[in-house]
Design a protein around this motif. Sequence first.
Motif, PDB file in Angstrom:
ATOM      1  N   PRO A 141       2.574  26.893 -14.203  1.00 44.79           N
ATOM      2  CA  PRO A 141       3.510  27.764 -14.921  1.00 44.79           C
ATOM      3  C   PRO A 141       4.936  27.593 -14.405  1.00 44.79           C
ATOM      4  N   PRO A 142       5.924  27.611 -15.211  1.00 42.78           N
ATOM      5  CA  PRO A 142       5.914  27.613 -16.664  1.00 42.78           C
ATOM      6  C   PRO A 142       5.490  26.245 -17.192  1.00 42.78           C
ATOM      7  N   VAL A 143       4.499  26.245 -18.053  1.00 42.88           N
ATOM      8  CA  VAL A 143       3.893  25.016 -18.566  1.00 42.88           C
ATOM      9  C   VAL A 143       4.924  24.221 -19.350  1.00 42.88           C
ATOM     10  N   GLY A 144       4.987  22.920 -19.063  1.00 43.24           N
ATOM     11  CA  GLY A 144       5.895  22.033 -19.785  1.00 43.24           C
ATOM     12  C   GLY A 144       7.279  21.928 -19.186  1.00 43.24           C
ATOM     13  N   VAL A 145       7.573  22.676 -18.136  1.00 46.40           N
ATOM     14  CA  VAL A 145       8.886  22.638 -17.496  1.00 46.40           C
ATOM     15  C   VAL A 145       8.726  22.015 -16.116  1.00 46.40           C
ATOM     16  N   ILE A 146       9.485  20.975 -15.853  1.00 46.73           N
ATOM     17  CA  ILE A 146       9.410  20.302 -14.568  1.00 46.73           C
ATOM     18  C   ILE A 146      10.630  20.699 -13.741  1.00 46.73           C
ATOM     19  N   SER A 147      10.394  21.076 -12.503  1.00 46.51           N
ATOM     20  CA  SER A 147      11.462  21.477 -11.600  1.00 46.51           C
ATOM     21  C   SER A 147      12.341  20.281 -11.241  1.00 46.51           C
ATOM     22  N   ASP A 148      13.596  20.556 -10.911  1.00 47.13           N
ATOM     23  CA  ASP A 148      14.509  19.484 -10.505  1.00 47.13           C
ATOM     24  C   ASP A 148      14.022  18.778  -9.246  1.00 47.13           C
ATOM     25  N   SER A 149      13.431  19.530  -8.332  1.00 49.57           N
ATOM     26  CA  SER A 149      12.955  18.915  -7.094  1.00 49.57           C
ATOM     27  C   SER A 149      11.804  17.940  -7.364  1.00 49.57           C
ATOM     28  N   VAL A 150      10.965  18.242  -8.348  1.00 44.07           N
ATOM     29  CA  VAL A 150       9.880  17.333  -8.713  1.00 44.07           C
ATOM     30  C   VAL A 150      10.452  16.055  -9.313  1.00 44.07           C
ATOM     31  N   LEU A 151      11.443  16.187 -10.168  1.00 42.46           N
ATOM     32  CA  LEU A 151      12.079  15.004 -10.751  1.00 42.46           C
ATOM     33  C   LEU A 151      12.777  14.173  -9.683  1.00 42.46           C
ATOM     34  N   TRP A 152      13.410  14.849  -8.725  1.00 43.28           N
ATOM     35  CA  TRP A 152      14.086  14.136  -7.635  1.00 43.28           C
ATOM     36  C   TRP A 152      13.063  13.343  -6.822  1.00 43.28           C
ATOM     37  N   TYR A 153      11.932  13.982  -6.491  1.00 45.88           N
ATOM     38  CA  TYR A 153      10.889  13.310  -5.714  1.00 45.88           C
ATOM     39  C   TYR A 153      10.314  12.121  -6.485  1.00 45.88           C
ATOM     40  N   ALA A 154      10.073  12.305  -7.768  1.00 52.52           N
ATOM     41  CA  ALA A 154       9.538  11.208  -8.587  1.00 52.52           C
ATOM     42  C   ALA A 154      10.523  10.040  -8.617  1.00 52.52           C
ATOM     43  N   GLY A 191       0.814  -1.211   0.000  1.00 49.95           N
ATOM     44  CA  GLY A 191       0.000   0.000   0.000  1.00 49.95           C
ATOM     45  C   GLY A 191       0.846   1.257   0.000  1.00 49.95           C
ATOM     46  N   SER A 192       1.906   1.256   0.807  1.00 48.08           N
ATOM     47  CA  SER A 192       2.775   2.440   0.836  1.00 48.08           C
ATOM     48  C   SER A 192       3.543   2.588  -0.475  1.00 48.08           C
ATOM     49  N   ALA A 193       3.937   1.483  -1.087  1.00 48.36           N
ATOM     50  CA  ALA A 193       4.648   1.560  -2.367  1.00 48.36           C
ATOM     51  C   ALA A 193       3.739   2.101  -3.464  1.00 48.36           C
ATOM     52  N   VAL A 194       2.515   1.624  -3.515  1.00 49.04           N
ATOM     53  CA  VAL A 194       1.566   2.112  -4.520  1.00 49.04           C
ATOM     54  C   VAL A 194       1.228   3.581  -4.254  1.00 49.04           C
ATOM     55  N   GLY A 195       1.060   3.930  -2.982  1.00 50.38           N
ATOM     56  CA  GLY A 195       0.799   5.319  -2.632  1.00 50.38           C
ATOM     57  C   GLY A 195       1.937   6.242  -3.047  1.00 50.38           C
ATOM     58  N   MET A 196       3.163   5.796  -2.848  1.00 54.60           N
ATOM     59  CA  MET A 196       4.315   6.595  -3.257  1.00 54.60           C
ATOM     60  C   MET A 196       4.351   6.751  -4.776  1.00 54.60           C
ATOM     61  N   LEU A 197       4.073   5.684  -5.507  1.00 53.57           N
ATOM     62  CA  LEU A 197       4.050   5.784  -6.968  1.00 53.57           C
ATOM     63  C   LEU A 197       2.987   6.761  -7.439  1.00 53.57           C
ATOM     64  N   VAL A 198       1.808   6.687  -6.847  1.00 54.70           N
ATOM     65  CA  VAL A 198       0.725   7.591  -7.227  1.00 54.70           C
ATOM     66  C   VAL A 198       1.111   9.036  -6.928  1.00 54.70           C
ATOM     67  N   SER A 199       1.716   9.270  -5.764  1.00 54.80           N
ATOM     68  CA  SER A 199       2.100  10.647  -5.430  1.00 54.80           C
ATOM     69  C   SER A 199       3.206  11.150  -6.352  1.00 54.80           C
ATOM     70  N   GLY A 200       4.152  10.287  -6.724  1.00 55.44           N
ATOM     71  CA  GLY A 200       5.218  10.692  -7.643  1.00 55.44           C
ATOM     72  C   GLY A 200       4.693  11.027  -9.022  1.00 55.44           C
ATOM     73  N   VAL A 201       3.807  10.180  -9.531  1.00 55.19           N
ATOM     74  CA  VAL A 201       3.223  10.436 -10.852  1.00 55.19           C
ATOM     75  C   VAL A 201       2.336  11.681 -10.805  1.00 55.19           C
ATOM     76  N   GLY A 202       1.562  11.821  -9.733  1.00 51.21           N
ATOM     77  CA  GLY A 202       0.695  12.993  -9.607  1.00 51.21           C
ATOM     78  C   GLY A 202       1.473  14.295  -9.551  1.00 51.21           C
ATOM     79  N   LEU A 203       2.572  14.304  -8.798  1.00 51.17           N
ATOM     80  CA  LEU A 203       3.381  15.512  -8.714  1.00 51.17           C
ATOM     81  C   LEU A 203       4.069  15.808 -10.047  1.00 51.17           C
ATOM     82  N   GLY A 232       3.537  19.054 -12.302  1.00 55.00           N
ATOM     83  CA  GLY A 232       4.671  19.867 -12.736  1.00 55.00           C
ATOM     84  C   GLY A 232       4.552  20.308 -14.183  1.00 55.00           C
ATOM     85  N   PHE A 233       3.889  19.502 -15.008  1.00 50.45           N
ATOM     86  CA  PHE A 233       3.662  19.887 -16.410  1.00 50.45           C
ATOM     87  C   PHE A 233       2.586  20.963 -16.542  1.00 50.45           C
TER      88      PHE A 233
END
Length: 92
Positions: free
Chosen positions: A43-56, A23-35, A39-40
């Motif tokens: 604004p700025p649309v289409g640019v993902i922050s480094d911190s978002v990529l790190w979290y994912a 459950g925690s693994a699936v929850g983490m995957l969902v939160s990573g994909v959602g974030l 990020g897409f």
Amino acid sequence: MLTLLFLFPNVMTKEQKSWIQYGSAVGMLVSGVGLTVAGFLVPPVGVISDSVLWYAAQTMIYAGSVFGVSVYVNERLSQFRKDLKKETDAKD
């Protein structure tokens, strides 16, 4: 309920432990994909922050370790049981 499980670890069954892990693994995957999707869209649309990529990446590493370790341990235990059964059958 979870507080009681952490206070009394002998009360937790194997099924409950597996359910919490998966459950925690699936929850983490969902939160990573959602974030990442969020990020897409902000604004700025289409640019993902480094911190978002790190979290994912961290969510994927966590989920991979939970699923991977579980599969590895189950496979090793299964092989050990087969080997043990083969040895006990050979002695009889």
